[in-house]
Design an enzyme around this catalytic site. Structure first.
Site, short mmCIF file in Angstrom:
data_model
loop_
_atom_site.label_atom_id
_atom_site.label_comp_id
_atom_site.label_asym_id
_atom_site.label_seq_id
_atom_site.Cartn_x
_atom_site.Cartn_y
_atom_site.Cartn_z
N HIS A 72 0.84 -1.20 0.00
CA HIS A 72 0.00 0.00 0.00
C HIS A 72 0.87 1.24 0.00
O HIS A 72 1.76 1.37 0.83
CB HIS A 72 -0.91 0.01 1.23
CG HIS A 72 -2.10 -0.90 1.10
ND1 HIS A 72 -3.29 -0.66 1.73
CD2 HIS A 72 -2.27 -2.03 0.39
CE1 HIS A 72 -4.15 -1.61 1.42
NE2 HIS A 72 -3.55 -2.46 0.61
N TYR A 201 -9.33 5.68 7.23
CA TYR A 201 -9.49 6.03 8.65
C TYR A 201 -10.51 7.17 8.69
O TYR A 201 -10.25 8.24 8.13
CB TYR A 201 -8.17 6.51 9.25
CG TYR A 201 -7.12 5.43 9.44
CD1 TYR A 201 -6.30 5.01 8.39
CD2 TYR A 201 -6.91 4.86 10.69
CE1 TYR A 201 -5.33 4.04 8.59
CE2 TYR A 201 -5.94 3.89 10.89
CZ TYR A 201 -5.15 3.48 9.84
OH TYR A 201 -4.19 2.52 10.04
N PRO A 294 -4.50 0.50 18.61
CA PRO A 294 -4.18 0.05 17.26
C PRO A 294 -4.29 1.11 16.15
O PRO A 294 -3.95 0.83 15.00
CB PRO A 294 -5.17 -1.09 17.01
CG PRO A 294 -6.26 -0.90 18.01
CD PRO A 294 -5.68 -0.16 19.16
N LYS A 298 0.86 -0.01 15.04
CA LYS A 298 2.26 -0.10 15.47
C LYS A 298 2.60 -1.31 16.35
O LYS A 298 3.77 -1.64 16.51
CB LYS A 298 2.63 1.17 16.27
CG LYS A 298 2.74 2.41 15.42
CD LYS A 298 4.04 2.43 14.63
CE LYS A 298 4.05 3.38 13.49
NZ LYS A 298 3.80 2.81 12.17
N TYR A 386 3.87 6.59 9.96
CA TYR A 386 3.02 5.45 9.59
C TYR A 386 3.86 4.34 8.94
O TYR A 386 3.69 3.16 9.25
CB TYR A 386 1.90 5.89 8.64
CG TYR A 386 0.79 4.87 8.54
CD1 TYR A 386 -0.32 4.94 9.38
CD2 TYR A 386 0.86 3.81 7.64
CE1 TYR A 386 -1.33 3.98 9.33
CE2 TYR A 386 -0.14 2.85 7.57
CZ TYR A 386 -1.24 2.94 8.41
OH TYR A 386 -2.23 1.99 8.37
P1 RFL Z 1 1.51 -11.72 21.65
O1 RFL Z 1 1.18 -11.82 20.22
O2 RFL Z 1 0.44 -11.35 22.61
O3 RFL Z 1 2.18 -13.11 22.08
C1 RFL Z 1 2.42 -13.45 23.42
C2 RFL Z 1 2.30 -14.95 23.56
O4 RFL Z 1 2.67 -15.35 24.89
C3 RFL Z 1 1.80 -16.39 25.30
N1 RFL Z 1 1.85 -16.48 26.79
C4 RFL Z 1 2.50 -17.47 27.45
N2 RFL Z 1 3.19 -18.53 27.02
C5 RFL Z 1 3.73 -19.37 27.98
N3 RFL Z 1 3.58 -19.18 29.31
C6 RFL Z 1 2.88 -18.10 29.77
N4 RFL Z 1 2.73 -17.92 31.08
C7 RFL Z 1 2.31 -17.19 28.83
N5 RFL Z 1 1.57 -16.05 28.93
C8 RFL Z 1 1.30 -15.63 27.69
C9 RFL Z 1 0.45 -15.96 24.73
O5 RFL Z 1 -0.44 -17.05 24.62
C10 RFL Z 1 0.87 -15.41 23.37
O6 RFL Z 1 0.83 -16.39 22.37
O7 RFL Z 1 2.70 -10.67 21.90
P2 RFL Z 1 3.92 -10.20 20.95
O8 RFL Z 1 4.67 -11.36 20.39
O9 RFL Z 1 4.63 -9.18 21.77
O10 RFL Z 1 3.22 -9.49 19.71
C11 RFL Z 1 2.49 -8.30 19.85
C12 RFL Z 1 1.37 -8.22 18.81
O11 RFL Z 1 0.62 -9.42 18.86
C13 RFL Z 1 0.45 -7.01 19.02
O12 RFL Z 1 1.21 -5.87 19.37
C14 RFL Z 1 -0.39 -6.66 17.77
O13 RFL Z 1 -1.31 -7.66 17.47
C15 RFL Z 1 -1.13 -5.34 17.96
N6 RFL Z 1 -1.99 -4.95 16.81
C16 RFL Z 1 -1.46 -4.39 15.67
N7 RFL Z 1 -0.13 -4.28 15.51
C17 RFL Z 1 0.40 -3.79 14.34
O14 RFL Z 1 1.63 -3.69 14.23
N8 RFL Z 1 -0.39 -3.41 13.27
C18 RFL Z 1 -1.74 -3.49 13.34
O15 RFL Z 1 -2.40 -3.21 12.34
C19 RFL Z 1 -2.33 -3.97 14.57
N9 RFL Z 1 -3.65 -4.09 14.69
C20 RFL Z 1 -3.37 -5.13 16.90
C21 RFL Z 1 -4.19 -4.67 15.80
C22 RFL Z 1 -3.97 -5.75 17.98
C23 RFL Z 1 -5.33 -5.90 18.02
N10 RFL Z 1 -5.86 -6.58 19.14
C24 RFL Z 1 -6.70 -7.68 19.02
C25 RFL Z 1 -5.27 -6.33 20.45
C26 RFL Z 1 -5.55 -4.80 15.84
C27 RFL Z 1 -6.14 -5.38 16.96
C28 RFL Z 1 -7.65 -5.46 16.98
C1 PHB Z 2 -6.05 -4.16 10.54
O1 PHB Z 2 -6.13 -4.39 9.32
O2 PHB Z 2 -6.34 -5.03 11.38
C2 PHB Z 2 -5.61 -2.84 11.02
C3 PHB Z 2 -5.14 -1.91 10.10
C4 PHB Z 2 -4.74 -0.66 10.53
C5 PHB Z 2 -4.80 -0.34 11.88
C6 PHB Z 2 -5.26 -1.27 12.80
C7 PHB Z 2 -5.66 -2.53 12.37
O3 PHB Z 2 -4.41 0.89 12.28
#
Ligand code: RFL
Ligand code: PHB
Length: 395
Positions: A72, A201, A294, A298, A386
């Site tokens: 993108h 957005y 989110p 980031k 971004y």
């Molecule tokens: P994770 O992915 O939460 O992984 C942590 C893992 O640790 C496990 N765990 C354990 N394992 C063993 N023993 C224990 N005691 C444990 N306790 C926990 C868990 O089961 C899990 O599998 O952390 P990590 O690796 O730091 O990664 C972070 C990302 O997952 C997170 O920051 C992103 O998903 C955030 N996020 C977004 N990030 C972006 O860069 N771009 C995006 O567009 C974006 N959109 C989002 C998002 C997060 C969202 N939600 C659901 C919070 C959109 C949403 C809706």
């Molecule tokens: C997504 O596609 O899940 C998404 C994209 C942009 C954002 C957050 C989530 O800022």
């Protein structure tokens, strides 16, 4: 069981760390409390910064990403019914982002780790970390109803916001910085072709909306909602109606494609940072140390940036007995973390409807959006954040 680096958590942070270390012959064990299916099934991030894509490609993980990732070159900001586009390449010396779900990144990482016969254990829950002050810390974990010990040189706490690593650090060592937002995101995944080539957005008088995607046939959409709202209160029809209202524009045509909703959930929004990110032989990375709302896309990118810095620090330590990277790890990461905190907070403040906002606050938001999408200086600032700041950002 013994290893060099004991990694708790098989999210993007833990899996990537294990992969980057193995490419340099450094041994690690990954403990993940959930099942492999659960870890793959979670719907989360979607946007990869250029630096994240470059890191994955350099680590041999670019195969599917290159074929299926959607490049993108901009986003649209929609406010007061008017859409304005931010063009990334012209504002950032050619940089772009790639839409490729976190789920896909996880699938690629697990496949690479399993092909290398990595010690990656699912349904293995870490319960306690002992001896962090010594040179042989031990992670206690439970697998198949049995208690086990993992002895290591260092522990990497990649266990997300609810994990045990951060909680193993004495309270008086840590400072927590936190902000909760008075709204949440209702997210849906739908079997509907994206309605636009780029993410939209939207700031509206009924609240924020985001149109995103996962593939040419799957859309991902979000709506600002009350944090106490229950997903059961929202029928599919209501969700589509609200999305199409919030994404409507005064000029030009826009048609929201609808389809079968295959996932829906509500996510709270918070900013959270813990300092420092290292305690003795424990290193925190990713969501265990920091959470961003989110809106700036980031979270996963910050987790990958931490791991780029941490993996290099471990490699320098084992290959050259150089401890500089380990010693500066927390400080190096936190600078970038706070820059991403600022951007995520700013995007969130700019685009959401706050319960206490009056007409003056709304007019200010519109003026900010007008400026952010008109002034070359402001557009450049938005675009460079971004697509992602360099690890050693110097401006
Ligand atoms: P994770 O992915 O939460 O992984 C942590 C893992 O640790 C496990 N765990 C354990 N394992 C063993 N023993 C224990 N005691 C444990 N306790 C926990 C868990 O089961 C899990 O599998 O952390 P990590 O690796 O730091 O990664 C972070 C990302 O997952 C997170 O920051 C992103 O998903 C955030 N996020 C977004 N990030 C972006 O860069 N771009 C995006 O567009 C974006 N959109 C989002 C998002 C997060 C969202 N939600 C659901 C919070 C959109 C949403 C809706
Ligand atoms: C997504 O596609 O899940 C998404 C994209 C942009 C954002 C957050 C989530 O800022």
């Amino acid at each position: 069981m013994k290893t060099q680096i004991g990694i708790i958590g098989a999210g993007p942070a833990g899996l990537l760390l294990s992969h980057l270390l193995s490419l340099q012959g450094i041994d690690s064990v990954v403990l993940e409390s959930r099942s492999q299916d659960y870890v793959i099934g979670r719907v989360r991030a979607g946007v990869l910064e250029q630096g994240t894509v470059d890191t994955l490609k350099a680590a041999g993980l670019g195969g599917r990403l290159e074929n299926e990732g959607l490049e993108h070159e901009g986003i649209e900001l929609l406010f007061n019914g008017i859409a304005r586009r931010i063009d990334f390449p012209s504002l950032t010396k050619g940089k772009k982002v790639t839409v490729y779900g976190q789920k896909e990144v996880i699938i690629d990482l697990i496949a690479a780790r399993q092909a290398a016969k990595a010690k990656l254990y699912f349904e293995a829950k870490a319960s306690k970390i002992e001896g962090l002050e010594s040179d042989k810390p031990v992670i206690h974990f439970e697998k198949d109803g049995q208690q086990h010990r993992l002895e290591c040189d260092f522990v990497a706490g990649c266990d997300g916001f609810h994990g045990i690593a951060r909680k193993s650090i004495p309270n008086d060592v840590l400072t927590v910085y936190e902000r909760e937002y008075p709204f949440a995101w209702l997210g849906i995944l739908a079997e509907a072709a994206p309605s636009s080539h780029e993410l939209i957005y939207a700031n509206t008088e009924s609240g924020f909306a985001l149109h995103s995607m996962r593939s040419p046939s799957i859309s991902r959409n979000y709506l600002q909602c009350d944090p106490k709202d229950d997903i059961a209160n929202w029928s599919d029809e209501q969700i589509w109606q609200e999305l199409s209202q919030r994404l409507a524009r005064k000029e030009g045509s826009f048609h929201l494609n609808t389809g079968k909703i295959i996932e829906k959930s509500i996510t709270a929004m918070r900013s959270f940072v813990v300092e420092p990110m290292r305690y003795k032989n424990l290193f925190l990375a990713g969501d265990s140390a920091h959470i961003v709302p989110p809106t700036g896309a980031k979270g996963m990118n910050l987790a990958v940036a931490d791991i780029r810095i941490l993996s290099k620090a471990f490699i320098d330590f084992y290959k050259q007995t150089d401890t500089n990277g380990l010693d500066s790890y927390s400080e190096t990461c936190l600078r970038r973390v706070w820059l991403a905190m600022r951007f995520s907070w700013w995007m969130t403040s700019l685009l959401h409807k706050f319960p206490d906002d009056d007409a003056f606050a709304y007019k200010l938001q519109l003026a900010q959006l007008d400026y952010a999408t008109t002034s070359l200086a402001a557009k450049t600032s938005l675009a460079e954040n971004y697509v992602g700041l360099d690890l050693d950002f110097k401006g």
